[in-house]
Design a protein around this motif. Structure first.
Motif, PDB file in Angstrom:
ATOM      1  N   UNK A  24       0.809  -1.217   0.000  1.00  0.00           N
ATOM      2  CA  UNK A  24       0.000   0.000   0.000  1.00  0.00           C
ATOM      3  C   UNK A  24       0.844   1.269   0.000  1.00  0.00           C
ATOM      4  N   UNK A  25       2.108   1.163   0.391  1.00  0.00           N
ATOM      5  CA  UNK A  25       2.979   2.342   0.407  1.00  0.00           C
ATOM      6  C   UNK A  25       4.174   2.171  -0.528  1.00  0.00           C
ATOM      7  N   UNK A  26       4.021   1.353  -1.533  1.00  0.00           N
ATOM      8  CA  UNK A  26       5.133   1.040  -2.438  1.00  0.00           C
ATOM      9  C   UNK A  26       5.578   2.266  -3.223  1.00  0.00           C
ATOM     10  N   UNK A  27       6.874   2.316  -3.454  1.00  0.00           N
ATOM     11  CA  UNK A  27       7.503   3.416  -4.192  1.00  0.00           C
ATOM     12  C   UNK A  27       8.202   2.854  -5.422  1.00  0.00           C
ATOM     13  N   UNK A  28       7.439   2.570  -6.454  1.00  0.00           N
ATOM     14  CA  UNK A  28       8.022   2.074  -7.701  1.00  0.00           C
ATOM     15  C   UNK A  28       7.934   0.563  -7.817  1.00  0.00           C
ATOM     16  N   UNK A  29       8.233   0.090  -9.024  1.00  0.00           N
ATOM     17  CA  UNK A  29       8.127  -1.341  -9.326  1.00  0.00           C
ATOM     18  C   UNK A  29       9.089  -2.198  -8.525  1.00  0.00           C
ATOM     19  N   UNK A  30      10.278  -1.719  -8.272  1.00  0.00           N
ATOM     20  CA  UNK A  30      11.310  -2.516  -7.595  1.00  0.00           C
ATOM     21  C   UNK A  30      11.528  -2.051  -6.160  1.00  0.00           C
ATOM     22  N   UNK A  31      10.470  -1.696  -5.472  1.00  0.00           N
ATOM     23  CA  UNK A  31      10.572  -1.235  -4.086  1.00  0.00           C
ATOM     24  C   UNK A  31      11.131  -2.365  -3.214  1.00  0.00           C
ATOM     25  N   UNK A  32      12.284  -2.153  -2.590  1.00  0.00           N
ATOM     26  CA  UNK A  32      12.899  -3.209  -1.790  1.00  0.00           C
ATOM     27  C   UNK A  32      12.060  -3.644  -0.591  1.00  0.00           C
ATOM     28  N   UNK A  33      11.232  -2.745  -0.067  1.00  0.00           N
ATOM     29  CA  UNK A  33      10.366  -3.107   1.053  1.00  0.00           C
ATOM     30  C   UNK A  33       9.311  -4.118   0.619  1.00  0.00           C
ATOM     31  N   UNK A  34       8.742  -3.899  -0.569  1.00  0.00           N
ATOM     32  CA  UNK A  34       7.732  -4.820  -1.094  1.00  0.00           C
ATOM     33  C   UNK A  34       8.383  -6.161  -1.442  1.00  0.00           C
ATOM     34  N   UNK A  35       9.551  -6.112  -2.034  1.00  0.00           N
ATOM     35  CA  UNK A  35      10.255  -7.350  -2.395  1.00  0.00           C
ATOM     36  C   UNK A  35      10.576  -8.161  -1.144  1.00  0.00           C
ATOM     37  N   UNK A  36      11.054  -7.493  -0.094  1.00  0.00           N
ATOM     38  CA  UNK A  36      11.358  -8.195   1.155  1.00  0.00           C
ATOM     39  C   UNK A  36      10.100  -8.775   1.782  1.00  0.00           C
ATOM     40  N   UNK A  37       9.001  -8.019   1.746  1.00  0.00           N
ATOM     41  CA  UNK A  37       7.743  -8.518   2.305  1.00  0.00           C
ATOM     42  C   UNK A  37       7.230  -9.707   1.500  1.00  0.00           C
ATOM     43  N   UNK A  38       7.400  -9.654   0.188  1.00  0.00           N
ATOM     44  CA  UNK A  38       7.013 -10.760  -0.692  1.00  0.00           C
ATOM     45  C   UNK A  38       7.794 -12.021  -0.322  1.00  0.00           C
ATOM     46  N   UNK A  39       9.106 -11.867  -0.189  1.00  0.00           N
ATOM     47  CA  UNK A  39       9.954 -13.010   0.164  1.00  0.00           C
ATOM     48  C   UNK A  39       9.603 -13.564   1.550  1.00  0.00           C
ATOM     49  N   UNK A  40       9.370 -12.671   2.501  1.00  0.00           N
ATOM     50  CA  UNK A  40       8.987 -13.101   3.854  1.00  0.00           C
ATOM     51  C   UNK A  40       7.657 -13.849   3.845  1.00  0.00           C
ATOM     52  N   UNK A  41       6.717 -13.355   3.034  1.00  0.00           N
ATOM     53  CA  UNK A  41       5.419 -14.011   2.920  1.00  0.00           C
ATOM     54  C   UNK A  41       5.567 -15.408   2.322  1.00  0.00           C
ATOM     55  N   UNK A  42       6.390 -15.532   1.287  1.00  0.00           N
ATOM     56  CA  UNK A  42       6.623 -16.849   0.677  1.00  0.00           C
ATOM     57  C   UNK A  42       7.262 -17.805   1.676  1.00  0.00           C
ATOM     58  N   UNK A  43       8.225 -17.306   2.455  1.00  0.00           N
ATOM     59  CA  UNK A  43       8.877 -18.147   3.467  1.00  0.00           C
ATOM     60  C   UNK A  43       7.907 -18.562   4.568  1.00  0.00           C
ATOM     61  N   UNK A  44       7.069 -17.622   5.004  1.00  0.00           N
ATOM     62  CA  UNK A  44       6.093 -17.925   6.056  1.00  0.00           C
ATOM     63  C   UNK A  44       5.071 -18.946   5.564  1.00  0.00           C
TER      64      UNK A  44
END
Length: 106
Positions: A24-44
């Motif tokens: 919801x607060x993403x800043x661009x296509x390659x936002x590192x926060x979104x990428x990290x959250x995506x990876x964390x979600x996949x791991x969880x």
């Protein structure tokens, strides 16, 4: 040691919430926060699915999407090949009478 599915589920729900917040607060296509959250979600999710399997012999009906697209082509080829070996076929929506080979020449 038996995995704790309830704890893994709590972690999964938290990961979903973090992913929503980052998205919801993403800043661009390659936002590192979104990428990290995506990876964390996949791991969880993987941890929850594994805990569920270990504790109860059950799994969710979900798969983790790999965004690079390379594996999808390989999986399709493997799926097509395994169907041929098993003698099974996938319904394509057409009956033999509805299929016209002349359409392939276009």
């Amino acid at each position: 040691m038996t995995a704790d599915p309830r704890g893994a589920l709590a972690n999964l729900v938290s990961a979903f919430e973090r992913h929503l917040e980052a998205s919801s607060s993403k800043r661009g296509e390659e936002d590192p926060t979104v990428i990290a959250a995506y990876d964390d979600l996949a791991d969880a999710f993987a941890a929850y699915d594994d805990a569920l399997l270990q504790a109860y012999g059950e799994m969710t009906p979900l798969d983790i999407y790999d965004g690079d697209g390379d594996d999808d082509d390989e999986d399709d080829e493997l799926d097509d090949h395994s169907d041929e070996e098993d003698g099974a076929s996938v319904y394509s929506g057409l009956d033999d009478a509805d299929y016209d080979d002349e359409d392939d020449d276009r």
